[in-house]
Design an enzyme around this catalytic site. Sequence first.
Site, mmCIF file in Angstrom:
data_model
loop_
_atom_site.group_PDB
_atom_site.id
_atom_site.type_symbol
_atom_site.label_atom_id
_atom_site.label_comp_id
_atom_site.label_asym_id
_atom_site.label_seq_id
_atom_site.Cartn_x
_atom_site.Cartn_y
_atom_site.Cartn_z
ATOM 1 N N GLU A 130 1.132 14.910 -23.658
ATOM 2 C CA GLU A 130 1.596 13.898 -22.670
ATOM 3 C C GLU A 130 3.169 13.933 -22.602
ATOM 4 O O GLU A 130 3.810 13.938 -23.694
ATOM 5 C CB GLU A 130 1.103 12.520 -23.071
ATOM 6 C CG GLU A 130 1.604 11.350 -21.746
ATOM 7 C CD GLU A 130 0.504 10.284 -22.191
ATOM 8 O OE1 GLU A 130 -0.569 10.512 -21.595
ATOM 9 O OE2 GLU A 130 0.748 9.503 -22.909
ATOM 10 N N LYS B 95 5.962 11.653 -22.126
ATOM 11 C CA LYS B 95 5.985 10.312 -22.290
ATOM 12 C C LYS B 95 7.570 9.489 -22.895
ATOM 13 O O LYS B 95 7.917 10.102 -23.736
ATOM 14 C CB LYS B 95 4.960 9.669 -23.190
ATOM 15 C CG LYS B 95 4.671 8.276 -23.556
ATOM 16 C CD LYS B 95 3.493 8.006 -24.390
ATOM 17 C CE LYS B 95 3.103 6.694 -24.510
ATOM 18 N NZ LYS B 95 1.941 6.388 -25.538
ATOM 19 N N LYS C 100 -1.579 10.362 -14.897
ATOM 20 C CA LYS C 100 -1.734 9.285 -16.041
ATOM 21 C C LYS C 100 -1.037 8.122 -15.447
ATOM 22 O O LYS C 100 0.416 7.920 -15.417
ATOM 23 C CB LYS C 100 -1.295 9.598 -17.606
ATOM 24 C CG LYS C 100 -1.781 8.515 -18.233
ATOM 25 C CD LYS C 100 -2.776 8.871 -19.321
ATOM 26 C CE LYS C 100 -3.015 7.867 -20.509
ATOM 27 N NZ LYS C 100 -2.223 8.092 -21.534
ATOM 28 N N GLU D 12 -11.688 6.409 -18.669
ATOM 29 C CA GLU D 12 -11.283 5.957 -19.831
ATOM 30 C C GLU D 12 -12.222 4.721 -20.190
ATOM 31 O O GLU D 12 -12.037 3.759 -19.626
ATOM 32 C CB GLU D 12 -9.860 5.523 -20.046
ATOM 33 C CG GLU D 12 -9.215 5.128 -21.259
ATOM 34 C CD GLU D 12 -7.752 4.955 -21.248
ATOM 35 O OE1 GLU D 12 -7.024 5.872 -21.258
ATOM 36 O OE2 GLU D 12 -7.393 3.528 -21.205
ATOM 37 N N ASN E 57 -10.224 5.636 -25.599
ATOM 38 C CA ASN E 57 -8.974 4.993 -26.160
ATOM 39 C C ASN E 57 -9.148 4.030 -27.558
ATOM 40 O O ASN E 57 -9.815 3.119 -27.369
ATOM 41 C CB ASN E 57 -8.374 4.400 -25.054
ATOM 42 C CG ASN E 57 -6.890 4.268 -25.185
ATOM 43 O OD1 ASN E 57 -6.339 4.379 -26.190
ATOM 44 N ND2 ASN E 57 -6.120 3.915 -24.153
ATOM 45 N N GLU F 257 -8.213 9.375 -27.468
ATOM 46 C CA GLU F 257 -6.926 8.945 -26.964
ATOM 47 C C GLU F 257 -6.125 7.963 -27.982
ATOM 48 O O GLU F 257 -6.810 7.011 -28.683
ATOM 49 C CB GLU F 257 -6.684 8.634 -25.694
ATOM 50 C CG GLU F 257 -7.504 9.319 -24.629
ATOM 51 C CD GLU F 257 -7.848 8.791 -23.275
ATOM 52 O OE1 GLU F 257 -6.862 7.579 -23.209
ATOM 53 O OE2 GLU F 257 -8.328 9.068 -22.385
ATOM 54 N N SER F 258 -5.029 7.913 -28.256
ATOM 55 C CA SER F 258 -4.077 7.019 -28.912
ATOM 56 C C SER F 258 -4.472 7.059 -30.319
ATOM 57 O O SER F 258 -5.774 7.382 -31.024
ATOM 58 C CB SER F 258 -4.314 5.652 -28.646
ATOM 59 O OG SER F 258 -4.019 5.566 -27.115
#
Length: 273
Positions: A62, A64, A124, A173, A194, A224-225
């Site tokens: 990503e 970011k 995103k 998501e 997530n 994710e995360s």
Amino acid sequence: MQAFRAWSPPSGTLGGIVEEAYLRAKALRERSAELERGAARVAAAPSFASALRQPTVAIVAEVKRRSPSKGWIQPSLSAAAQARAYQGGGAAAISVLTEPEHFAGSTRDLTDVREAVSLPILKKDFHVEPIQLLEAKALGASAALLIARALPPDALRSMLDEARQLGLEALVEVRDERELELALALRATLLGINNRDLETLRIDATTSLGLLTTVPPEIVAIAESGVACRADVERLGQAGADAVLVGSSISASADPGNAVRELAGAPRVSRER
């Protein structure tokens, strides 16, 4: 279905960002004719889902600059240079944050990345209206994010239908069993799980580990995360993740290509029914 009846408007951090997303979508409607022309002439984008079907855990890297939870991560980040480094490090796909206020992203970042690399790109953002999906298509994205918690179930269904009509892949998501049930009922083919609760911003690393086992094997599942090191990727691969989405740790790295390289290639275990 119970999952369809349980929705309530998002609160906390997510609630505020979603309200802003509706305002951005309203302003975008003025450009609908331009976006329709752009979507009609844009070159076909590479498949996001196909790129994540690998023998090892695929890395969605990503772009970011900042986030509500961490603040500024890399203020001077060049989206194109970052994406080229990710591709060189073995990323399977690129995620580009286009939300401007909380993540310091832009649609220009996506077009810059599209010109810089050949990998599939995920737009995103907090997509709440169909006009935003049309924009994603016109920009050359392969896929767009749809957050189950951010949309009423009927709206999520409509957004999925719109994405299919546009030929745009949709990454749905989820964060709990109820949202997962809803996504499966709506025939989502790309799922993001997530670990972060977007309303409180808290991370629970067990979220993906628990939900991955219930995702049918024909669906591409992305954790994710909270992914920061090779051990995290290996643990998720053993739980059946097809891919991981990594943003903060690699965006903050002085050598983003090597940061991706250190995560790539982790073994994964196929999910069985």
